[in-house]
Motif scaffolding. Structure first.
Motif, PDB file in Angstrom:
ATOM      1  N   ALA A 279       0.830  -1.210   0.000  1.00 45.43           N
ATOM      2  CA  ALA A 279       0.000   0.000   0.000  1.00 45.43           C
ATOM      3  C   ALA A 279       0.863   1.258   0.000  1.00 45.43           C
ATOM      4  N   HIS A 280       1.938   1.224   0.763  1.00 44.57           N
ATOM      5  CA  HIS A 280       2.848   2.378   0.806  1.00 44.57           C
ATOM      6  C   HIS A 280       3.510   2.585  -0.556  1.00 44.57           C
ATOM      7  N   ASN A 281       3.956   1.488  -1.174  1.00 47.96           N
ATOM      8  CA  ASN A 281       4.598   1.576  -2.485  1.00 47.96           C
ATOM      9  C   ASN A 281       3.640   2.129  -3.541  1.00 47.96           C
ATOM     10  N   LYS A 282       2.384   1.686  -3.466  1.00 49.41           N
ATOM     11  CA  LYS A 282       1.390   2.166  -4.434  1.00 49.41           C
ATOM     12  C   LYS A 282       1.203   3.679  -4.301  1.00 49.41           C
ATOM     13  N   LYS A 283       1.071   4.142  -3.088  1.00 47.17           N
ATOM     14  CA  LYS A 283       0.886   5.582  -2.847  1.00 47.17           C
ATOM     15  C   LYS A 283       2.130   6.364  -3.277  1.00 47.17           C
ATOM     16  N   LEU A 284       3.303   5.844  -2.959  1.00 50.34           N
ATOM     17  CA  LEU A 284       4.547   6.519  -3.327  1.00 50.34           C
ATOM     18  C   LEU A 284       4.674   6.624  -4.842  1.00 50.34           C
ATOM     19  N   SER A 285       4.341   5.541  -5.552  1.00 50.59           N
ATOM     20  CA  SER A 285       4.438   5.565  -7.019  1.00 50.59           C
ATOM     21  C   SER A 285       3.434   6.547  -7.622  1.00 50.59           C
ATOM     22  N   GLU A 286       2.248   6.647  -7.025  1.00 53.50           N
ATOM     23  CA  GLU A 286       1.253   7.624  -7.488  1.00 53.50           C
ATOM     24  C   GLU A 286       1.767   9.054  -7.295  1.00 53.50           C
ATOM     25  N   ASP A 287       2.341   9.299  -6.127  1.00 59.83           N
ATOM     26  CA  ASP A 287       2.852  10.646  -5.837  1.00 59.83           C
ATOM     27  C   ASP A 287       3.999  11.016  -6.780  1.00 59.83           C
ATOM     28  N   LYS A 309      -0.513   7.919 -12.895  1.00 65.83           N
ATOM     29  CA  LYS A 309      -1.000   6.838 -12.030  1.00 65.83           C
ATOM     30  C   LYS A 309       0.178   6.056 -11.465  1.00 65.83           C
ATOM     31  N   GLY A 310      -0.057   5.430 -10.329  1.00 64.24           N
ATOM     32  CA  GLY A 310       0.981   4.631  -9.678  1.00 64.24           C
ATOM     33  C   GLY A 310       0.606   3.169  -9.651  1.00 64.24           C
ATOM     34  N   GLY A 312       2.869   0.839  -8.147  1.00 66.60           N
ATOM     35  CA  GLY A 312       3.641   0.177  -7.106  1.00 66.60           C
ATOM     36  C   GLY A 312       4.581  -0.865  -7.682  1.00 66.60           C
TER      37      GLY A 312
END
Length: 337
Positions: A279-287, A309-310, A312
């Motif tokens: 979940a953290h990786n997905k959010k980081l990739s989106e940002d 879009k991310g 992750g």
């Protein structure tokens, strides 16, 4: 007359008494040893503020060292559980009132006593201190790290778990630094809550060496026409979506690509390796994808031509079991729409 005499006598006695009350203070001005004021005593007793860490105050050592990770454990102690060497990452080392975040090669593990030997924090600590200081190391911190500070360590940092950081925030952590002419060597130990083992990590700093080369706008166009997508390597601050200055030329080339091809619309996809929480990786990739989009719109590209879009770690292009593979998976892809 008697009444007047008594009245005068009473007034004289009162005046004498008043003057008598003033004499001790007058005497104190000339003969008594001055006493410090209570406020002064309180200030003197107050603890001195913690000294801010300054790496430049640590002397440079040229004493001989072996190969990384440099140190053998004392007799009857061993590394156990997961222990590993990472070629390049960032680690948080506590130094009195904040974390230093050096980057480089990392060793981390847990330490316990060998069978038939009882574990001792004191024994282990004294042995490690002797060998580390013996090669020019300096103990820069030895304290329990405030819990509110430990929350600053990113959740996806692999060393957050048992091996490496250990029970950071609930036990006394000890940090050493060996400053060399060509690198710094950081060591941190943290006992476990139950007193049966300790965790430690060693980091050898080394400058980041980029292996990526700049892809020009015309090369991007050719690959987009041929494959429909292209992988780019844009460097961000650790665990953040802030684009590093050395990656601005990549942004400039994407902007040139879009300016030269006015009808081109693209999706900007952020990708990570599989380290840490999904979940953290997905959010980081989106940002991070969003940061690239923002950088391009800031250069005059119409936001309607861009999607961000991310994904992750969902679409790796290399094996995540090696550092080289992880580096390839940490990418931004430009996809033709």
């Amino acid at each position: 007359m008697n009444l007047r005499f008594l009245t005068i006598a009473a007034m004289a006695c009162a005046l004498f008494a008043c003057n008598s009350k003033k004499k001790p203070s007058d005497a104190a001005d000339s003969t008594a040893i001055p006493q410090p004021a209570p406020a002064a005593r309180e200030v003197a007793a107050a603890p001195a503020p913690a000294t801010t860490f300054d790496i430049n105050t640590i002397p440079v050592s040229d004493k001989p060292l072996g190969t990384f990770p440099y140190f053998n454990l004392p007799e009857n102690y061993q590394n156990f559980s997961k222990h590993d060497i990472q070629n390049y990452d960032v680690v948080y080392f506590w130094v009195k009132d904040h974390f230093e975040k050096p980057e480089g090669k990392i060793f981390y593990s847990r330490i316990k006593a060998k069978e038939g030997k009882s574990y001792s924090d004191l024994e282990l600590g004294k042995n490690l201190e002797e060998i580390i200081t013996g090669v020019g190391g300096v103990k820069v911190s030895e304290m329990k790290i405030p819990n509110d500070s430990t929350y600053t360590i990113p959740k996806n940092n692999q060393l957050t778990y048992m091996d490496g950081y250990g029970f950071i925030g609930s036990a006394v952590s000890t940090t050493y630094l060996i400053r060399r002419a060509d690198k710094n060597i950081w060591i941190q130990t943290t006992p476990t809550d139950d007193g049966s083992s300790a965790c430690w990590m060693i980091l050898e700093t080394k400058p980041f060496k980029s292996t990526a080369s700049l892809i020009k706008a015309d090369e991007m166009k050719k690959e987009l026409d041929a494959k429909g997508h292209i992988a780019l390597y844009i460097n961000f601050d650790t665990d953040k979506a802030t684009i590093k200055s050395e990656s601005q030329p990549v942004i400039d080339e994407i902007q040139k690509l879009l300016t030269s091809n006015a009808g081109l619309k693209v999706a900007i996809e952020g990708h990570t390796d599989n380290s840490g929480e999904a979940a953290h990786n997905k959010k980081l990739s989106e940002d991070r994808a969003g940061a690239v989009k923002t950088a391009l719109t800031g250069k005059g590209i119409d936001a309607g031509r861009l999607q961000a879009k991310g994904l992750g770690a969902d679409k790796p292009i290399a094996d995540n079991n090696s550092e080289e593979g992880k580096a390839k998976n940490r990418r931004v892809e430009i996809v033709k729409i």
